[in-house]
Design a protein around this motif. Structure first.
Motif, short mmCIF file in Angstrom:
data_model
loop_
_atom_site.label_atom_id
_atom_site.label_comp_id
_atom_site.label_asym_id
_atom_site.label_seq_id
_atom_site.Cartn_x
_atom_site.Cartn_y
_atom_site.Cartn_z
N ASP A 236 -13.92 -1.52 3.18
CA ASP A 236 -14.47 0.35 2.84
C ASP A 236 -13.22 0.81 3.21
N LEU A 237 -12.36 0.49 2.45
CA LEU A 237 -10.40 1.69 2.93
C LEU A 237 -10.21 3.33 2.89
N CYS B 113 -7.53 5.21 2.24
CA CYS B 113 -6.77 4.93 3.01
C CYS B 113 -5.40 4.39 2.21
N SER B 114 -5.99 4.07 0.62
CA SER B 114 -5.02 3.24 0.54
C SER B 114 -3.81 3.46 -0.06
N ASN B 115 -3.39 4.42 -0.83
CA ASN B 115 -2.95 4.98 -1.49
C ASN B 115 -2.51 6.97 -0.65
N TYR B 116 -1.47 6.80 -2.12
CA TYR B 116 -0.54 8.30 -1.24
C TYR B 116 -1.41 9.49 -1.80
N LEU C 53 8.07 13.64 3.39
CA LEU C 53 7.32 12.85 3.66
C LEU C 53 5.90 12.98 3.16
N ILE C 54 5.16 11.62 1.97
CA ILE C 54 4.21 12.07 1.38
C ILE C 54 2.68 12.21 1.79
N SER C 55 2.94 10.89 2.82
CA SER C 55 1.87 10.66 3.12
C SER C 55 2.03 9.61 4.57
N ALA C 56 1.96 9.70 5.56
CA ALA C 56 2.04 8.81 6.76
C ALA C 56 0.76 7.61 6.72
N ASN C 57 0.98 6.95 6.83
CA ASN C 57 0.27 5.54 7.34
C ASN C 57 -0.88 4.98 7.17
N LYS C 58 -2.27 5.91 6.16
CA LYS C 58 -3.76 6.40 6.09
C LYS C 58 -4.59 4.68 7.43
N LEU C 59 -3.88 4.03 6.52
CA LEU C 59 -4.63 2.52 6.67
C LEU C 59 -4.71 2.47 7.99
N ASN C 60 -3.39 2.21 8.84
CA ASN C 60 -3.16 2.05 10.58
C ASN C 60 -4.39 3.77 10.94
N PHE D 153 0.75 -1.00 0.10
CA PHE D 153 -0.28 0.03 0.77
C PHE D 153 1.03 1.32 0.11
N PRO D 154 0.62 2.12 -0.54
CA PRO D 154 1.37 3.22 -1.08
C PRO D 154 0.82 3.97 0.00
N GLY D 155 2.43 4.20 0.81
CA GLY D 155 2.47 5.12 2.34
C GLY D 155 1.79 4.84 3.70
N ALA D 156 1.49 3.47 3.29
CA ALA D 156 1.30 2.45 4.39
C ALA D 156 1.86 0.96 4.22
#
Lengths: 428, 428
Positions: free
Chosen positions: B61-62, B69-72, B287-294, A261-264
């Motif tokens: 649902d992400l 949340c599953s991409n940059y 940092l492009i983005s942090a871990n949004k899935l978490n 997952f990009p960024g994750a």
């Protein structure tokens, strides 16, 4: 290279421009909204990694070879993830650190470390009058941003079909001790898609540097991102550098951002034992441990390099037709015009496109007018300044095939009109 | 305070020492291995967060309110997690950033930002002859390490039962413009467990600072970590500072590391709009983005402050008997001896223990001899130097109740012997 427009007579050229302008007006009227700027996978492509989310559950074993992944500790990363990192980077697992999701973030921390403290025995970079970094161009804007942000001067070096122009690189690093490092994306380089030749890797690992604290940021972001089974092969720089007694020179990075997952995902750093220990002392000041549960999920999802390659083959299914479409549309639209050249990579996320001098900004602006967003012209050069204004980065991975086709048609049209206009302006 | 040993006659004291030494020899012979050094929850306590691992699955649902949340993308964090951050920090959600797992890591990045670039309009801290930070003591060694690592001078300020000695703090910041900031753990302070009084919060938010670029690192690490339903109440410093026109002064931090999984949670940063924008410019370079899935998993696991408090009540079930045992063992063992004082907090992770001047290092060493590992004496002071050598941080959360009881018995024994020896040495 002369364009078809430069070869036209005045009337023919005026007619061609009028016809192209009419086409542009027609497309503009459609009010399209297409995006070919982003180096990220499509939602459908990302979805192949969804099973990763099932790997850990409330009943899972959260231990990794004696390490409790659900509590503090183990700064360097869990054993199984470090083995994965070692395979990725081509260094022993014990010389790796596995951290959070962003390799760019580790690069920033490592560069700040050298900036603040320097290589042991040498002056911290911040205390020097001048610090420079070599930046292969076209290259990755976020790399250049890291050094620019610290006040390090970015020096462009031309990419060739075998990697950076090594004659130029060797000349520069041999004579200028203020050149403290260099960025490299050695495989499927962003944006050219070029993979460094064995000779280039050897010369980078063994070249004489005036600065004893010279460091290569070896960002192997696309190390397993082949479009086919016959991907490019990259020589292991760690082995060559070690043999030459230069193992401290190379700082290797990678991440799973374009694997899961990009960024994750999880990010990897590897280097000599001495470098790892030295850099870790600073990193540990601000980090007790990274997200080991995510490391555990990744290590179980991708337990072997075979499993990893099988997963990457699924990614390639999505990427191959997109990269093929880029070649088809550009060849069909511009192949006979002399207006542009472009790369045809075997992997990675980008195609590098070069048009006539002085054209790139106008092409990007014209595309935007027609509803297609491209990476800003100049982004592939330090400070956003492409001196010849020729280079455009094509990012074909995110749009659907249909959208990509429409966007490429518009790029072709814009390129033709701008080149025709340039030919007309030349005569005026 | 006079100890019972100081009041003893010479023979009585010698007999007491002999008896204690015999006890120590007996315990040492057991070869125990106990650990009361680590501020981390026990494995059983951590396990209450395991359902978090079921929140996301391959079919989930992400999307979070329009954010994939599953991409940059979405550097600042996903909307639902920012709302959680706002509730935590007591600032509007739009003034928060949600990043990776470690708030310490954000603090380091923010301090490096001020060090390198400074507050807009003022000199970057690295270019100043002297930069100092106030460090409430006893305090958190990792805070002090952040500034020490940058070469900032750490100035200790005594903690009182209502927070840092505010007369001293106000005097120092009013007269010395090289004091650029201060660390605060305002609720259940590490290690005293003290919560700052309303007056202390008000004075911190409104005091006159010689340095216009003075910053408070407000680490609200234990903001929801009450042992009972009647936890301490902390005044919202953001509101007070805003009213006083000092909203740029306060940098607020928190994380879920002691709410869900230590080291695998999400971390929060909040401040004024101006600070957020300014600091983000540097953070975004790396940092492009942090871990949004978490972030998504956390926001769904803890959707409201009610859900959060219910979860924290489960944590308290594990912590309450441990903190009670500390009080019981210390009171029973040392209550009548005059050898030590200790705090009795309503939350957090630590108890602060003070024995006779010159005793802490010896007590810690003696405990280690008997098989009990404690946080090193001095760790609660900048540079590891406790000038009176009195303070020991007790971390009762990780061991089982049985192990904790045994470790506390040993601490009591060691304290008594060292105090008896000190009484004897005083006379020699």
């Amino acid at each position: 290279m002369e364009t078809i427009y430069q070869r036209m007579g005045a009337e023919e050229l005026a007619a061609a421009i009028a016809a192209l302008e009419a086409e542009v007006a027609e497309v503009t009227a459609k009010g399209l909204k297409l995006d070919m700027a982003r180096g990220k996978p499509s939602p459908e492509q990302v979805a192949i990694s969804r099973p990763l989310l099932d790997v850990l559950s409330s009943s899972a074993d959260l231990m990794d070879e004696g390490v409790d992944c659900s509590n503090y500790g183990c700064f360097e990363g869990i054993p199984s993830a470090r083995r994965l990192a070692g395979s990725f980077l081509g260094v022993p697992a014990g010389q790796t650190i596995v951290l959070g999701s962003s390799s760019l973030n580790i690069m920033q921390s490592v560069l700040v470390h050298y900036w603040e403290k320097g290589v042991p025995g040498y002056t911290p970079w911040r205390k020097l009058e001048s610090v420079k970094f070599l930046c292969p161009v076209p290259g990755y804007d976020r790399h250049f941003g890291l050094t620019q942000d610290l006040g390090i001067e970015n020096i462009p070096v031309r990419m060739t079909p075998t990697g950076p122009d090594m004659d130029e690189v060797e000349r520069l690093v041999a004579e200028d001790s203020s050149i403290k490092g260099m960025f490299c994306v050695p495989k499927y380089s962003n944006p050219t898609g070029i993979t460094y030749s064995d000779e280039t890797v050897r010369r980078l690992a063994t070249m004489k540097c005036a600065a004893p604290d010279f460091r290569i940021v070896w960002d192997n972001a696309y190390c397993v991102h082949d479009l086919t089974d016959h991907g490019d092969k990259l020589l292991n720089i760690h082995d060559v550098a070690l043999e030459a007694g230069n193992e401290d020179r190379v700082l290797e990075f990678a991440s799973t951002s374009k694997i899961t997952f990009p960024g994750a995902g999880v990010a990897f750093f590897g280097s000599s034992f001495a470098n790892m220990a030295e850099v870790s002392r600073t990193l540990q000041v601000g980090l007790i441990s990274a997200n080991k549960l995510n490391q555990l999920a990744h290590a179980r999802f991708l337990p072997t390099m075979d499993a990893l390659h099988a997963h990457m083959a699924k990614h390639a299914e999505f990427l191959r037709p997109r990269f093929a479409l880029v070649q088809e549309k550009l060849r069909d639209g511009l192949g006979e015009t002399g207006c542009a050249t472009w790369t045809n990579p075997n992997g990675g996320y980008f195609v590098s496109f070069d048009s006539q001098p002085g054209s790139a900004k106008r092409i990007v602006a014209l595309c935007l007018q027609m509803g297609v967003k491209l990476t800003p012209a100049g982004a592939t050069w330090p400070y956003g300044i492409d001196p010849e204004d020729t280079n455009i980065r094509i990012a074909p991975t995110y749009p659907s095939l249909e959208e990509l086709g429409a966007a490429l048609d518009i790029l072709v049209l814009a390129t033709k009109l701008v080149c025709a206009q340039l030919a007309s302006e030349e005569r005026a």
